[in-house]
Scaffold this active site. Sequence first.
Site, PDB file in Angstrom:
ATOM      1  N   GLU A 173       8.009 -24.226  -5.334  1.00  0.00           N
ATOM      2  CA  GLU A 173       8.668 -22.511  -5.934  1.00  0.00           C
ATOM      3  C   GLU A 173       8.446 -21.538  -4.854  1.00  0.00           C
ATOM      4  O   GLU A 173       7.810 -21.388  -4.520  1.00  0.00           O
ATOM      5  CB  GLU A 173       8.454 -22.407  -7.079  1.00  0.00           C
ATOM      6  CG  GLU A 173       8.537 -20.609  -7.240  1.00  0.00           C
ATOM      7  CD  GLU A 173       7.705 -19.871  -8.615  1.00  0.00           C
ATOM      8  OE1 GLU A 173       7.648 -20.780  -9.514  1.00  0.00           O
ATOM      9  OE2 GLU A 173       8.087 -19.082  -8.730  1.00  0.00           O
ATOM     10  N   LYS A 215      13.463 -23.855  -6.496  1.00  0.00           N
ATOM     11  CA  LYS A 215      12.852 -22.959  -7.708  1.00  0.00           C
ATOM     12  C   LYS A 215      12.598 -21.763  -6.668  1.00  0.00           C
ATOM     13  O   LYS A 215      11.704 -20.980  -6.615  1.00  0.00           O
ATOM     14  CB  LYS A 215      12.403 -22.766  -8.324  1.00  0.00           C
ATOM     15  CG  LYS A 215      11.578 -22.156  -9.546  1.00  0.00           C
ATOM     16  CD  LYS A 215      10.739 -22.185 -10.371  1.00  0.00           C
ATOM     17  CE  LYS A 215      10.468 -20.640 -11.280  1.00  0.00           C
ATOM     18  NZ  LYS A 215       9.512 -20.913 -13.119  1.00  0.00           N
TER      19      LYS A 215
HETATM   20  P1  13P Z   1      10.033 -15.022 -13.348  1.00  0.00           P
HETATM   21  O1  13P Z   1      11.382 -15.598 -13.772  1.00  0.00           O
HETATM   22  O2  13P Z   1       9.060 -14.067 -14.450  1.00  0.00           O
HETATM   23  O3  13P Z   1       9.887 -14.757 -12.167  1.00  0.00           O
HETATM   24  O4  13P Z   1       8.764 -16.235 -13.485  1.00  0.00           O
HETATM   25  C1  13P Z   1       8.923 -17.540 -13.351  1.00  0.00           C
HETATM   26  C2  13P Z   1       7.970 -18.473 -12.524  1.00  0.00           C
HETATM   27  O5  13P Z   1       7.802 -19.025 -13.287  1.00  0.00           O
HETATM   28  C3  13P Z   1       6.813 -17.625 -12.047  1.00  0.00           C
HETATM   29  O6  13P Z   1       5.612 -18.147 -11.240  1.00  0.00           O
END
Ligand code: 13P
Length: 334
Positions: A173, A215
């Site tokens: 991510e 992600k």
């Molecule tokens: P949000 O969808 O609220 O941005 O959170 C996703 C997430 O896992 C942040 O690390």
Amino acid sequence: MADLHSVASQLVESGRGILAADESVKTMSTRLTAEGIEVSKQARRDYRELLLTAPGLAETITGVILSDETFNDSLADGQPFPQACRDRGLLPGIKVDTGTSPLPKGNGATITEGLDGLGGRLADYAAKGASFAKWRAVIDVQNTSEYARDANAHALARYAALCQDNGIVPVVEPEVMCDGGHDLDACAEVTAATLVAVFDQLDRQRVDPSGMVLKPNMVTPGLKAEQVPAETVASATIQVLSSSVSTDVPGITFLSGGHSNETACDYLGAINDHAGSAPWSLSYSFGRALVSDALHTWHGDPGQTEAAQVALLANCRRASAAGRRRSMASGATN
Ligand code: 13P
């Protein structure tokens, strides 16, 4: 050892996505306080139990990302959370980064921490049933630099390689934050540069792209800037992903980044409409866009548990419908 590609493919199956319920103790406590709910370990547990036990959650969700506290905790009936996930047809995941610190000499940028001892922690999580893990790097459009992107990309790749060596699918991510007043082009430029750096490091550190999930953020203007139509977000997002993401990655699950459920789902639907022959499944791993309404409805009142679950499931169904738009349009099955 788990077949990483098959687990990654399961996580991004068309029309279903990942529920991010992995807020740290600090963040979760802040969210409880904001709703006027007294902060306690019990409140955090009850709330996560409410989410996980929403009837039929697996119709729209493939896996749930848990925090360390919840992962090592049990439902009220004594069943450990990872096992409770599996019993409901959900893959258990774990957030393994330990948050951000200022990046030394980074002019305000941050670096994500948590690599020390990570191999041992991953082995322990795998033994307790984790199928996948998450690590979030934070890139701020206002103070990003090549140095900050490279440092975070390097850490993400270290994490991803350690995950794969421990039989765990890494959810990688790199979040370019939506906060701020920047325009769509600025987000596109920074997101593309970040993803190029991330895939360069993943490759150098021998991460198998077919056994991971990406992600990212969607490419949008900052939340304080003038917004643009969903179609514009969609074409910018597909363009950035096409120029930077390995075609071997089975799927991309977007974060919601502070957008409402309706907006995030509109964007996801349009992205699927615009996806054409893009090689990845395009799905969701939303946190706030799925859970905020449930937390608000619950309000710490056991009598509101069912109503909160109804709110969660409605948001999951909207995301799932957006995720299915592509397969309906193109007949894609991945
Ligand atoms: P949000 O969808 O609220 O941005 O959170 C996703 C997430 O896992 C942040 O690390």
